[in-house]
Design a protein around this motif. Sequence first.
Motif, short mmCIF file in Angstrom:
data_model
loop_
_atom_site.label_atom_id
_atom_site.label_comp_id
_atom_site.label_asym_id
_atom_site.label_seq_id
_atom_site.Cartn_x
_atom_site.Cartn_y
_atom_site.Cartn_z
N ASP A 141 16.56 -5.48 6.64
CA ASP A 141 16.20 -4.99 7.97
C ASP A 141 14.68 -5.04 8.20
N ALA A 142 13.98 -5.80 7.37
CA ALA A 142 12.54 -6.06 7.49
C ALA A 142 11.68 -4.81 7.33
N HIS A 143 12.08 -3.92 6.43
CA HIS A 143 11.28 -2.75 6.10
C HIS A 143 10.82 -2.86 4.65
N LEU A 144 9.57 -2.50 4.44
CA LEU A 144 8.98 -2.51 3.10
C LEU A 144 8.76 -1.05 2.70
N ASP A 145 9.38 -0.62 1.61
CA ASP A 145 9.27 0.75 1.15
C ASP A 145 8.33 0.80 -0.05
N LEU A 146 7.15 1.38 0.16
CA LEU A 146 6.16 1.50 -0.90
C LEU A 146 6.41 2.71 -1.81
N THR A 147 7.34 3.56 -1.44
CA THR A 147 7.57 4.83 -2.14
C THR A 147 7.76 4.67 -3.65
N PRO A 148 8.66 3.81 -4.14
CA PRO A 148 8.86 3.75 -5.60
C PRO A 148 7.59 3.36 -6.38
N VAL A 149 6.86 2.39 -5.87
CA VAL A 149 5.65 1.94 -6.56
C VAL A 149 4.56 3.00 -6.49
N VAL A 150 4.39 3.61 -5.31
CA VAL A 150 3.36 4.64 -5.14
C VAL A 150 3.69 5.85 -6.01
N ARG A 151 4.94 6.27 -6.05
CA ARG A 151 5.35 7.40 -6.89
C ARG A 151 5.03 7.13 -8.35
N GLU A 152 5.45 5.97 -8.83
CA GLU A 152 5.23 5.62 -10.24
C GLU A 152 3.73 5.57 -10.57
N ASP A 153 2.95 4.93 -9.72
CA ASP A 153 1.52 4.80 -9.99
C ASP A 153 0.81 6.15 -9.95
N PHE A 154 1.18 7.03 -8.99
CA PHE A 154 0.55 8.35 -8.94
C PHE A 154 0.91 9.17 -10.17
N LEU A 155 2.18 9.15 -10.58
CA LEU A 155 2.57 9.91 -11.77
C LEU A 155 1.86 9.40 -13.02
N LEU A 156 1.68 8.09 -13.12
CA LEU A 156 1.00 7.53 -14.28
C LEU A 156 -0.50 7.79 -14.26
N SER A 157 -1.06 8.07 -13.10
CA SER A 157 -2.51 8.30 -13.02
C SER A 157 -2.91 9.74 -13.29
#
Length: 177
Positions: A108-124
Amino acid sequence: MSKVASRILRLNVGFLLKEGVGYTREFEFDEPVAPIADDLTVHDLRGAVTLTRTPQGLYAQGQLRGAVDHECTRCLTDYLQPVSIRLSELYHYPPENAPAGEPTVSDDAHLDLTPVVREDFLLSIPISAVCRPDCKGLCPNCGKNWNEGPCDCEDDNIDPRWAGLADLFKEPPPDQE
């Protein structure tokens, strides 16, 4: 996952998918409180992500910063830990052309950044983060937070290797005549 988070980091990119290779668009984020997932809320989320059209889909790159709820490893008080992340991810489109396990742009042409942003913030988040550089921690005997002042505990635990030196600090006995 929180529905609010999906609205914040879910981008409608249909117009980008219709553009030619090399077309870019920047998306800015400025959210006072961003519930990214059930286990992560980012306060004062700021930054920008640039999406570039590639032959494989969309390339996302950018930087986001904010603060997350954290507990000091010395005094156990809650505080906001500043964190920042750099994004650099290729989202394949159409999804059926993506290698297994790679992120995709939905049908449906939507890009969800949530999984990558969540993972990167938790790792930082630092493993042994402290609320401030001069944090004094807790008293090992009574548990009082030394940042709030000294406790009434006496330090009777003398290292046995130094016990002989303790005699030097004792008051001399009164002279007996």
